[in-house]
Design an enzyme around this catalytic site. Sequence first.
Site, PDB file in Angstrom:
ATOM      1  N   HIS A  25      93.803 -78.365  -8.473  1.00 45.19           N
ATOM      2  CA  HIS A  25      92.759 -77.557  -7.976  1.00 45.19           C
ATOM      3  C   HIS A  25      92.827 -77.130  -6.666  1.00 45.19           C
ATOM      4  O   HIS A  25      92.350 -76.131  -6.275  1.00 45.19           O
ATOM      5  CB  HIS A  25      91.702 -78.580  -8.050  1.00 45.19           C
ATOM      6  CG  HIS A  25      91.402 -79.217  -9.316  1.00 45.19           C
ATOM      7  ND1 HIS A  25      90.894 -78.486 -10.302  1.00 45.19           N
ATOM      8  CD2 HIS A  25      91.050 -80.389  -9.788  1.00 45.19           C
ATOM      9  CE1 HIS A  25      91.031 -79.268 -11.348  1.00 45.19           C
ATOM     10  NE2 HIS A  25      90.723 -80.408 -10.983  1.00 45.19           N
ATOM     11  N   LEU A  72      79.588 -57.853  -1.274  1.00 44.06           N
ATOM     12  CA  LEU A  72      80.127 -58.819  -2.537  1.00 44.06           C
ATOM     13  C   LEU A  72      79.049 -59.961  -2.623  1.00 44.06           C
ATOM     14  O   LEU A  72      78.863 -60.697  -1.687  1.00 44.06           O
ATOM     15  CB  LEU A  72      81.540 -59.300  -2.413  1.00 44.06           C
ATOM     16  CG  LEU A  72      82.017 -60.104  -3.644  1.00 44.06           C
ATOM     17  CD1 LEU A  72      82.126 -59.359  -4.994  1.00 44.06           C
ATOM     18  CD2 LEU A  72      83.315 -60.717  -3.294  1.00 44.06           C
ATOM     19  N   ASP A  88      90.538 -71.322 -15.295  1.00 39.04           N
ATOM     20  CA  ASP A  88      91.252 -72.563 -16.279  1.00 39.04           C
ATOM     21  C   ASP A  88      92.495 -72.742 -16.022  1.00 39.04           C
ATOM     22  O   ASP A  88      93.202 -71.862 -15.868  1.00 39.04           O
ATOM     23  CB  ASP A  88      90.696 -72.312 -17.696  1.00 39.04           C
ATOM     24  CG  ASP A  88      90.703 -73.710 -18.672  1.00 39.04           C
ATOM     25  OD1 ASP A  88      91.052 -74.840 -17.960  1.00 39.04           O
ATOM     26  OD2 ASP A  88      90.371 -73.703 -19.740  1.00 39.04           O
TER      27      ASP A  88
HETATM   28  C1  FPP Z   1      89.553 -76.147 -14.721  1.00 45.28           C
HETATM   29  O1  FPP Z   1      90.809 -76.367 -14.857  1.00 45.28           O
HETATM   30  C2  FPP Z   1      89.132 -76.034 -13.474  1.00 45.28           C
HETATM   31  C3  FPP Z   1      88.053 -76.734 -12.771  1.00 45.28           C
HETATM   32  C4  FPP Z   1      87.360 -77.539 -13.767  1.00 45.28           C
HETATM   33  C5  FPP Z   1      87.627 -76.441 -11.221  1.00 45.28           C
HETATM   34  C6  FPP Z   1      87.988 -75.091 -10.820  1.00 45.28           C
HETATM   35  C7  FPP Z   1      88.007 -75.355  -9.390  1.00 45.28           C
HETATM   36  C8  FPP Z   1      88.676 -74.735  -8.461  1.00 45.28           C
HETATM   37  C9  FPP Z   1      89.352 -73.633  -8.762  1.00 45.28           C
HETATM   38  C10 FPP Z   1      88.677 -75.353  -6.845  1.00 45.28           C
HETATM   39  C11 FPP Z   1      87.392 -75.261  -6.140  1.00 45.28           C
HETATM   40  C12 FPP Z   1      86.358 -73.989  -6.175  1.00 45.28           C
HETATM   41  C13 FPP Z   1      86.122 -73.313  -5.228  1.00 45.28           C
HETATM   42  C14 FPP Z   1      84.933 -72.168  -5.483  1.00 45.28           C
HETATM   43  C15 FPP Z   1      86.210 -73.496  -4.039  1.00 45.28           C
HETATM   44  P1  FPP Z   1      91.467 -77.873 -15.892  1.00 45.28           P
HETATM   45  O2  FPP Z   1      91.310 -78.645 -14.743  1.00 45.28           O
HETATM   46  O3  FPP Z   1      90.416 -77.988 -16.873  1.00 45.28           O
HETATM   47  O4  FPP Z   1      92.650 -77.383 -16.056  1.00 45.28           O
HETATM   48  P2  FPP Z   1      93.512 -77.826 -17.544  1.00 45.28           P
HETATM   49  O5  FPP Z   1      92.744 -77.332 -18.442  1.00 45.28           O
HETATM   50  O6  FPP Z   1      94.778 -77.236 -17.386  1.00 45.28           O
HETATM   51  O7  FPP Z   1      93.679 -79.342 -17.259  1.00 45.28           O
END
Ligand code: FPP
Length: 255
Positions: free
Chosen positions: A28, A122, A11
Amino acid sequence: MSGLHVAIVMDGNGRWARRRGLPRWRGHLAGVDSVRDVVRGSPDLGVTTLTLYAFSSDNWKRPPTEVGRLFWLLREYCRREQEELRDNGVRVTAIGRRDRIPRSALAALEEAEAFTAGGTRLHLRLAIDYSARWAISQAARELARRVERGSLASGEISTELLHKEITRLVPEPDVLVRTAAEQRLSDFLLWELAYSELVFTPTLWPDFRREHLALAIAEFQRRERRFGGLVAVQGSQEVRAAPAASASARRRRLA
Ligand code: FPP
């Protein structure tokens, strides 16, 4: 494989980007560097299963451009990293619904699953279009199907059977880590986390590295786990009696 299972709610990507005056997707993108580093560092930390919450079924509510970028990143990660993953003994599998994932992302994901199938160091599980409530209802539906077909008596439905169906015998997470100071489960592994230790960190996911994972594991190892019984378990080691200091520390925590 009998090491630790760590599950992570990644997050804070949006906040990381906003603090830098960048569009959300850049958070992201930076988050992929964290994924890479944590995956590379996991085996040396004793982690043999790593479950990452990459896209929740609720994330479909985000603007289509952000959703599109997320699946593009997933596709590129699978395409570009599958060779390194295989060379490092990492097996990739996905959990969640597959019927709504964009075609090219699904193809890359399934290719990575097949390409890395022999990995034994893993097990990297990517939760994509994942909802724990959905997964539990699917398991219930599967048992109902067996009853309908006559291969299972309804009286034989038990917690153990449902557990087997939900987890597919992947060991439950020892630790759940959630980044960015949020303290929620957000429909992630609701059944499997019943006895997991929860570790919350203020670090935003794009800043998270293997060193942060090491700290989360150290925190887990300090905790005393009793699984509802009286015998204390620290980390994955059974100990004879709860040390007095940790009992008082527990009281302090509860106070
Ligand atoms: C939450 O942050 C994160 C996500 C919804 C996406 C997670 C994806 C990645 C880390 C990249 C792709 C993954 C892989 C496995 C290659 P948010 O956008 O909700 O953050 P915020 O709460 O600060 O807005």
